[in-house]
Design a protein around this motif. Structure first.
Motif, PDB file in Angstrom:
ATOM      1  N   LYS A  63     -72.995 -25.317  85.464  1.00 60.91           N
ATOM      2  CA  LYS A  63     -73.522 -26.020  86.625  1.00 60.91           C
ATOM      3  C   LYS A  63     -75.022 -25.767  86.746  1.00 60.91           C
ATOM      4  O   LYS A  63     -75.469 -24.634  86.689  1.00 60.91           O
ATOM      5  N   ASN A 116     -75.602 -19.729  89.241  1.00 66.92           N
ATOM      6  CA  ASN A 116     -74.607 -20.796  89.402  1.00 66.92           C
ATOM      7  C   ASN A 116     -73.498 -20.693  88.377  1.00 66.92           C
ATOM      8  O   ASN A 116     -73.741 -20.487  87.209  1.00 66.92           O
ATOM      9  N   PHE A 118     -69.474 -22.663  87.600  1.00 64.86           N
ATOM     10  CA  PHE A 118     -68.596 -23.724  88.043  1.00 64.86           C
ATOM     11  C   PHE A 118     -67.691 -23.162  89.111  1.00 64.86           C
ATOM     12  O   PHE A 118     -67.253 -22.018  89.037  1.00 64.86           O
ATOM     13  N   MET A 125     -70.987 -31.279  88.048  1.00 62.42           N
ATOM     14  CA  MET A 125     -72.160 -30.563  87.575  1.00 62.42           C
ATOM     15  C   MET A 125     -73.289 -30.852  88.551  1.00 62.42           C
ATOM     16  O   MET A 125     -74.338 -31.327  88.185  1.00 62.42           O
TER      17      MET A 125
END
Length: 150
Positions: A63, A116, A118, A125
């Motif tokens: 992400k 970051n 997921f 994303m």
């Protein structure tokens, strides 16, 4: 949770993600449109990766990663199970993917955003807004820096 590719019986693999692109405005355009810093619009693009690209993205993209993609814009169609209505959406079938940041830039991005990862398994994303302030009067940052050196 990391995005999970789907493997088919014939050995093919597909990965579906969403790509967020934040629209950046020149300071003069901000004034004309009365756009304050942090009020940028975000466009979302559905992406479909196949084969090695799907496995590569699964392994190396997280992400917030800056990506460059090339592909074919297509329309997906289906019938909504709840309403019975015909639905459509545009998606990009990715033919080439490039990571547009160095490891150093990725580490800097992670440190600025608290690392970051997921989350929620929704395969989005979504790029959070950049933490640097691009509302200065000197104009936009130079092309290709991604704001990392502002």
């Amino acid at each position: 949770n990391a995005p999970e590719p789907r493997y088919f019986d014939d050995g093919k693999v597909v990965l579906n993600l969403s790509l967020a692109c934040t629209r950046k405005y020149h300071p003069l355009e901000r004034k004309v449109r009365s756009i304050r810093s942090g009020e940028e619009e975000t466009d979302w693009f559905a992406l479909e990766f196949w084969g090695r690209d799907a496995e590569y993205v699964t392994s190396y993209v997280e992400k917030g990663t800056r990506l460059g993609i090339q592909g074919q814009l297509t329309m997906d169609g289906w019938v909504d199970k709840m309403s019975g209505e015909q639905r459509r959406r545009a998606k990009v079938i990715v033919r080439q993917v490039d990571i547009l940041e160095t490891r150093a830039e990725a580490e800097l991005r992670k440190s600025r955003k608290g690392g970051n990862n997921f989350s929620g398994g929704n395969n989005n994303m979504s790029n959070k807004r950049n933490t640097f302030d691009d509302d200065d009067e000197d104009g936009p940052s130079p092309a290709g820096t991604g704001g990392f050196f502002s």
